[in-house]
Design a protein around this motif. Structure first.
Motif, PDB file in Angstrom:
ATOM      1  N   GLU A 113       0.865  -1.176   0.000  1.00 45.21           N
ATOM      2  CA  GLU A 113       0.000   0.000   0.000  1.00 45.21           C
ATOM      3  C   GLU A 113       0.903   1.227   0.000  1.00 45.21           C
ATOM      4  O   GLU A 113       1.011   1.952   0.993  1.00 45.21           O
ATOM      5  CB  GLU A 113      -0.918  -0.014   1.234  1.00 45.21           C
ATOM      6  CG  GLU A 113      -1.950  -1.113   1.211  1.00 45.21           C
ATOM      7  CD  GLU A 113      -2.973  -0.922   0.105  1.00 45.21           C
ATOM      8  OE1 GLU A 113      -3.029   0.180  -0.472  1.00 45.21           O
ATOM      9  OE2 GLU A 113      -3.713  -1.858  -0.189  1.00 45.21           O
ATOM     10  N   ILE A 114       1.551   1.431  -1.144  1.00 45.83           N
ATOM     11  CA  ILE A 114       2.534   2.503  -1.228  1.00 45.83           C
ATOM     12  C   ILE A 114       2.752   2.870  -2.692  1.00 45.83           C
ATOM     13  O   ILE A 114       2.474   2.075  -3.598  1.00 45.83           O
ATOM     14  CB  ILE A 114       3.874   2.052  -0.572  1.00 45.83           C
ATOM     15  CG1 ILE A 114       4.716   3.238  -0.144  1.00 45.83           C
ATOM     16  CG2 ILE A 114       4.667   1.150  -1.520  1.00 45.83           C
ATOM     17  CD1 ILE A 114       5.898   2.839   0.710  1.00 45.83           C
ATOM     18  N   ILE A 115       3.212   4.083  -2.941  1.00 42.94           N
ATOM     19  CA  ILE A 115       3.621   4.510  -4.276  1.00 42.94           C
ATOM     20  C   ILE A 115       5.098   4.891  -4.207  1.00 42.94           C
ATOM     21  O   ILE A 115       5.511   5.638  -3.318  1.00 42.94           O
ATOM     22  CB  ILE A 115       2.795   5.721  -4.761  1.00 42.94           C
ATOM     23  CG1 ILE A 115       1.340   5.304  -5.018  1.00 42.94           C
ATOM     24  CG2 ILE A 115       3.396   6.315  -6.043  1.00 42.94           C
ATOM     25  CD1 ILE A 115       0.428   6.461  -5.366  1.00 42.94           C
ATOM     26  N   PRO A 141      -0.661   6.156  -0.830  1.00 44.99           N
ATOM     27  CA  PRO A 141      -1.478   6.266  -2.043  1.00 44.99           C
ATOM     28  C   PRO A 141      -2.777   7.040  -1.853  1.00 44.99           C
ATOM     29  O   PRO A 141      -3.370   7.485  -2.833  1.00 44.99           O
ATOM     30  CB  PRO A 141      -1.775   4.801  -2.396  1.00 44.99           C
ATOM     31  CG  PRO A 141      -1.644   4.064  -1.118  1.00 44.99           C
ATOM     32  CD  PRO A 141      -0.587   4.775  -0.331  1.00 44.99           C
ATOM     33  N   VAL A 142      -3.239   7.210  -0.615  1.00 45.17           N
ATOM     34  CA  VAL A 142      -4.494   7.921  -0.359  1.00 45.17           C
ATOM     35  C   VAL A 142      -4.240   9.365   0.043  1.00 45.17           C
ATOM     36  O   VAL A 142      -4.769  10.304  -0.557  1.00 45.17           O
ATOM     37  CB  VAL A 142      -5.323   7.201   0.723  1.00 45.17           C
ATOM     38  CG1 VAL A 142      -6.604   7.988   1.021  1.00 45.17           C
ATOM     39  CG2 VAL A 142      -5.669   5.787   0.288  1.00 45.17           C
ATOM     40  N   THR A 143      -3.392   9.580   1.052  1.00 44.80           N
ATOM     41  CA  THR A 143      -3.156  10.936   1.564  1.00 44.80           C
ATOM     42  C   THR A 143      -2.110  11.694   0.758  1.00 44.80           C
ATOM     43  O   THR A 143      -2.026  12.923   0.868  1.00 44.80           O
ATOM     44  CB  THR A 143      -2.696  10.875   3.025  1.00 44.80           C
ATOM     45  OG1 THR A 143      -1.424  10.204   3.104  1.00 44.80           O
ATOM     46  CG2 THR A 143      -3.709  10.119   3.871  1.00 44.80           C
ATOM     47  N   ARG A 144      -1.295  10.955  -0.007  1.00 46.33           N
ATOM     48  CA  ARG A 144      -0.188  11.517  -0.794  1.00 46.33           C
ATOM     49  C   ARG A 144       0.924  12.086   0.090  1.00 46.33           C
ATOM     50  O   ARG A 144       1.788  12.818  -0.380  1.00 46.33           O
ATOM     51  CB  ARG A 144      -0.679  12.610  -1.761  1.00 46.33           C
ATOM     52  CG  ARG A 144      -1.717  12.148  -2.746  1.00 46.33           C
ATOM     53  CD  ARG A 144      -1.145  11.162  -3.732  1.00 46.33           C
ATOM     54  NE  ARG A 144      -0.059  11.728  -4.526  1.00 46.33           N
ATOM     55  CZ  ARG A 144       0.649  11.052  -5.410  1.00 46.33           C
ATOM     56  NH1 ARG A 144       0.408   9.769  -5.598  1.00 46.33           N
ATOM     57  NH2 ARG A 144       1.607  11.638  -6.103  1.00 46.33           N
ATOM     58  N   LYS A 145       0.927  11.717   1.356  1.00 44.17           N
ATOM     59  CA  LYS A 145       1.994  12.164   2.246  1.00 44.17           C
ATOM     60  C   LYS A 145       3.227  11.279   2.063  1.00 44.17           C
ATOM     61  O   LYS A 145       3.116  10.078   1.829  1.00 44.17           O
ATOM     62  CB  LYS A 145       1.534  12.107   3.703  1.00 44.17           C
ATOM     63  CG  LYS A 145       0.449  13.122   4.056  1.00 44.17           C
ATOM     64  CD  LYS A 145       0.081  13.028   5.529  1.00 44.17           C
ATOM     65  CE  LYS A 145      -0.990  14.055   5.889  1.00 44.17           C
ATOM     66  NZ  LYS A 145      -1.379  13.952   7.329  1.00 44.17           N
ATOM     67  N   VAL A 146       4.404  11.901   2.183  1.00 44.54           N
ATOM     68  CA  VAL A 146       5.661  11.161   2.049  1.00 44.54           C
ATOM     69  C   VAL A 146       5.927  10.395   3.338  1.00 44.54           C
ATOM     70  O   VAL A 146       5.982  10.981   4.421  1.00 44.54           O
ATOM     71  CB  VAL A 146       6.832  12.108   1.736  1.00 44.54           C
ATOM     72  CG1 VAL A 146       8.147  11.328   1.690  1.00 44.54           C
ATOM     73  CG2 VAL A 146       6.602  12.827   0.414  1.00 44.54           C
ATOM     74  N   GLU A 176     -11.541   4.747   1.732  1.00 42.38           N
ATOM     75  CA  GLU A 176     -10.461   3.954   1.159  1.00 42.38           C
ATOM     76  C   GLU A 176      -9.422   3.615   2.232  1.00 42.38           C
ATOM     77  O   GLU A 176      -8.922   2.495   2.298  1.00 42.38           O
ATOM     78  CB  GLU A 176      -9.804   4.706  -0.001  1.00 42.38           C
ATOM     79  CG  GLU A 176     -10.648   4.723  -1.272  1.00 42.38           C
ATOM     80  CD  GLU A 176      -9.994   5.518  -2.384  1.00 42.38           C
ATOM     81  OE1 GLU A 176      -9.055   6.298  -2.076  1.00 42.38           O
ATOM     82  OE2 GLU A 176     -10.408   5.379  -3.544  1.00 42.38           O
ATOM     83  N   THR A 177      -9.104   4.602   3.068  1.00 48.38           N
ATOM     84  CA  THR A 177      -8.164   4.372   4.165  1.00 48.38           C
ATOM     85  C   THR A 177      -8.708   3.319   5.124  1.00 48.38           C
ATOM     86  O   THR A 177      -7.993   2.410   5.561  1.00 48.38           O
ATOM     87  CB  THR A 177      -7.893   5.689   4.918  1.00 48.38           C
ATOM     88  OG1 THR A 177      -7.365   6.655   4.010  1.00 48.38           O
ATOM     89  CG2 THR A 177      -6.897   5.464   6.048  1.00 48.38           C
ATOM     90  N   GLN A 178     -10.006   3.432   5.452  1.00 46.89           N
ATOM     91  CA  GLN A 178     -10.635   2.476   6.347  1.00 46.89           C
ATOM     92  C   GLN A 178     -10.668   1.078   5.726  1.00 46.89           C
ATOM     93  O   GLN A 178     -10.417   0.073   6.404  1.00 46.89           O
ATOM     94  CB  GLN A 178     -12.056   2.942   6.682  1.00 46.89           C
ATOM     95  CG  GLN A 178     -12.110   4.242   7.467  1.00 46.89           C
ATOM     96  CD  GLN A 178     -13.499   4.835   7.499  1.00 46.89           C
ATOM     97  OE1 GLN A 178     -14.440   4.277   6.944  1.00 46.89           O
ATOM     98  NE2 GLN A 178     -13.643   5.981   8.149  1.00 46.89           N
TER      99      GLN A 178
END
Length: 676
Positions: free
Chosen positions: A208-210, A228-233, A634-636
């Motif tokens: 679960e990562i980009i 992939p959901v929040t776009r946080k690094v 999606e996170t849930q």
């Protein structure tokens, strides 16, 4: 990354566990191929397995006979080994209708399947863990003996890249495409990548990562891991691996060889059909196979490519396929849970698969090589077993015959003993009640003390009728059987444990896997009707449902004493004698199992609302708010899937799909959701 198993637990082995662990480990050291752990319900069999894994430090495969039990077992192992790779490998279909043909009605049924993407991700995580580390436990269903892509091709085609190394962007993109990744300009999903200038982003299938690859000229400047959901690094990596997006991967030279082999087989089969004047069958086969070959040539893949797996792998006719077992090192350890059910399943899968494919081949829907896309035959499965421990409260005849050591785990850490068994008549006599009258009396007696009762019947209809009759007699009762939807089953069981009703009536679902400590009585109706549901194995398993409570009792309703009843009663009493003696010797006072009552429908704030009702409420918000809700769900959903709570994940997935559909629907000037 851990390299050794590190068992984490506040518990210490107790009861029969220490001697069971010692004997099993000694048996493995003596190279015994098969051993059996006869562990009664509630004796801590999973903890014993975990201790054996800790002692032996070997990659482990645990096989269960259905997805639910596999998920339960996987979560337990994850609690014991939080620092190690504990993965889940089951069939990735939410729905599966295999390809079939019925000649009598000339009905062709095309393969229809709905793939659960989260389970597919977990399957990739399992195979990739096996290829990159040794501290791995895979919990799988019997689907693990079905054909899977070759581990050599799967591992050989993986991409490794590091910060600072030289990387040709065009070559990298071509390599991703050959691994079945799809290029996109929209939001990334699993198995996709996108490119913008000197930045490339890849969403691998197992995480679960980009991965965001930032280039500085021809060199990699940064490798960032992004949510992939929040776009946080999440952080920066020195190196990363990208494995193929699908398990069936074939290298280009091998693919060309496979195409030639498929064409030769096609020509031979067409000649066979035409020699028998089967022109319709020949036309079907030629059209289907040529279409598949065109897809393989142009995109490297086709729907149902696994049907050509023998040619893709370069296997000889009849040679068994690669399976999950092929990904394990030679010294791996295997546990087969609930072996009295799982072993027969493993032995029966091949014949059913072959019968269906024979009809497809004879009628021109598939080439004969489709036979080799199959599960392993039982002897082939056994040939791939290094060392195996069968685990069951009621081992089957195969385990008993082939195990060099039978290890009993009868004493429970809680001190609980097997329940007392009583035999009462089915039919009413001059001074005796009928089984239904007696059940009503016993259920009411326990309901007054806030205790629960399980009642087992022989058929679904009997379960429904009995539950309805109990309600008419003032008993709070419900029925449960296989036609009840998954979420409804969970709600019923939760309500039962919470005391919203007092009696649960069912058939075979009340055997393996249910953990209901509030139950003090199990009533088995028509116990003298010999058969699968009233065999000694089934009776012992059902009796075990009352072994979680110190007040547990079992009533067998029977007019005659059958051989199965006699054996079940004898075995239960043998265990009781040993358990009571142990408790007396060690001064142990038995305690009822305490288990938290969870209702997954109330997790994440879902409550009792229907999916559509939730949608109708949420669509009052602006599109931007709905988009935010989609991301939150999606996170849930991902968190639920990670915890193997697939019923909850499926519910959230359905909400997301409906929300997305509603969000894309243009609104009319009047504000409704219909097109003007």
């Amino acid at each position: 990354m851990a390299s050794k198993f590190n068992l984490t637990s506040t518990y210490q082995p107790s009861g029969d566990q220490p001697q069971a662990i010692e004997k099993l480990v000694a048996g493995l050291a003596q190279e015994n191929k098969y051993q059996t752990l006869l562990g009664v319900t509630g004796s801590g069999k999973t903890f014993t397995m975990a201790q054996v894994i800790q002692e032996t430090q070997r990659p482990t495969l645990a096989i269960a006979h259905n997805k639910t039990l596999a998920a339960q077992l996987c979560n337990e192992f994850r609690e014991f080994f939080p620092d190690n790779a504990v993965e889940y490998f089951v069939s990735y279909y939410d729905y599966y209708q295999p390809e079939a043909y019925m000649p009598k009605t000339d009905t062709y049924i095309e393969k229809d399947a709905q793939i659960n993407e989260e389970i597919d991700r977990l399957r990739h995580a399992a195979t990739q863990a096996l290829l990159t580390r040794r501290d791995v436990i895979i919990v799988a269903s019997v689907s693990c003996i079905y054909g899977l892509g070759s581990p050599e091709n799967y591992a050989g085609e993986s991409i490794k890249f590091s910060r600072g190394e030289e990387l040709d962007r065009a070559t990298f993109m071509r390599k991703l495409v050959s691994l079945q990744f799809v290029r996109t300009t929209a939001d990334l999903k699993r198995g996709q990548f996108r490119v913008h200038g000197n930045v490339m982003e890849v969403n691998p299938v197992n995480e679960e990562i980009i991965y965001r690859i930032e280039m500085n000229g021809s060199h990699i400047a940064h490798i960032l891991a992004i949510d992939p959901v929040t776009r946080k690094v999440r952080g920066e990596k020195e190196e990363a691996w990208i494995f193929p997006a699908k398990h069936f991967v074939t290298l280009e030279p091998a693919r060309q060889t496979a195409e030639k082999a498929i064409m030769r087989e096609l020509e031979d089969q067409l000649a066979h059909f035409r020699s028998k004047d089967l022109l319709l069958e020949a036309e079907r086969l030629e059209r289907r196979t040529n279409y598949d070959l065109e897809m393989i040539r142009h995109i490297g893949y086709c729907s149902g490519i696994e049907n050509y797996s023998r040619h893709m792998d370069g296997r000889a006719e009849g040679e068994p396929p690669s399976t999950l077992l092929s990904y394990f090192p030679k010294d791996f350890l295997m546990f087969i849970d609930e072996s009295h059910v799982t072993v027969p399943q493993l032995g029966a899968m091949y014949n059913g698969d072959r019968a269906r494919k024979t009809t497809l081949i004879d009628n021109g829907f598939r080439l004969p090589s489709v036979y080799d896309n199959r599960p392993l035959q039982f002897p082939e499965f056994l040939a791939r077993v290094n060392q195996c421990v069968f685990v069951s409260a009621t081992p089957g005849p195969w385990e008993l015959e082939h195990s060099t050591q039978m290890v009993e785990q009868i004493i429970r850490p809680t001190g609980l003993v097997d329940p007392e068994i009583m035999v009462r008549p089915v039919t009413a006599g001059s001074t005796k009640k009928s089984q239904v009258e007696d059940v009503i009396y016993e259920v009411k007696l326990r309901a007054e003390k806030d205790e629960r009762t399980l009642v087992t019947t022989l058929t679904k209809k009997m379960a429904e009728d009995l539950a309805d009759y109990l309600v008419e007699q003032g008993v709070k009762a419900k029925y449960l059987h296989s036609e009840i939807q998954t979420l409804d089953r969970i709600r019923i069981l939760t309500a039962f444990r919470q005391g919203k009703f007092d009696c649960l009536v069912g058939v075979n679902l009340l055997r393996e896997g249910l953990d209901l400590p509030e139950v003090t009585l199990v009533a088995i109706m028509d116990a003298d009707k010999e058969g699968f549901l009233r065999s000694d194995t089934s009776l012992i398993q059902t009796i075990g449902r009352a072994a979680r409570n110190v007040l547990g009792q079992v009533i067998l309703y029977a007019d005659v004493m059958t051989g199965s009843m006699r054996r079940a009663i004898s075995e239960t009493n043998r265990r009781r004698v040993k358990q009571l003696a142990y408790n007396k010797e060690h001064g142990i006072t038995p305690e009822t199992v305490r288990k938290e009552i969870k209702d997954i429908t109330k997790l994440w704030g879902i409550g009792e609302k229907d999916v559509q009702e939730v949608l109708n409420l949420e669509m009052k918000y602006a599109p931007s708010d709905v988009s935010r809700m989609i991301k939150e769900k999606e996170t849930q959903m991902r968190a639920a899937a990670k915890n193997l709570e697939f019923e909850l994940a499926a519910l959230l997935r359905d909400e997301i799909k409906l929300l997305e559909k509603k969000l894309k629907t243009p609104k009319s000037p009047k504000g409704d959701d219909k097109m003007p």
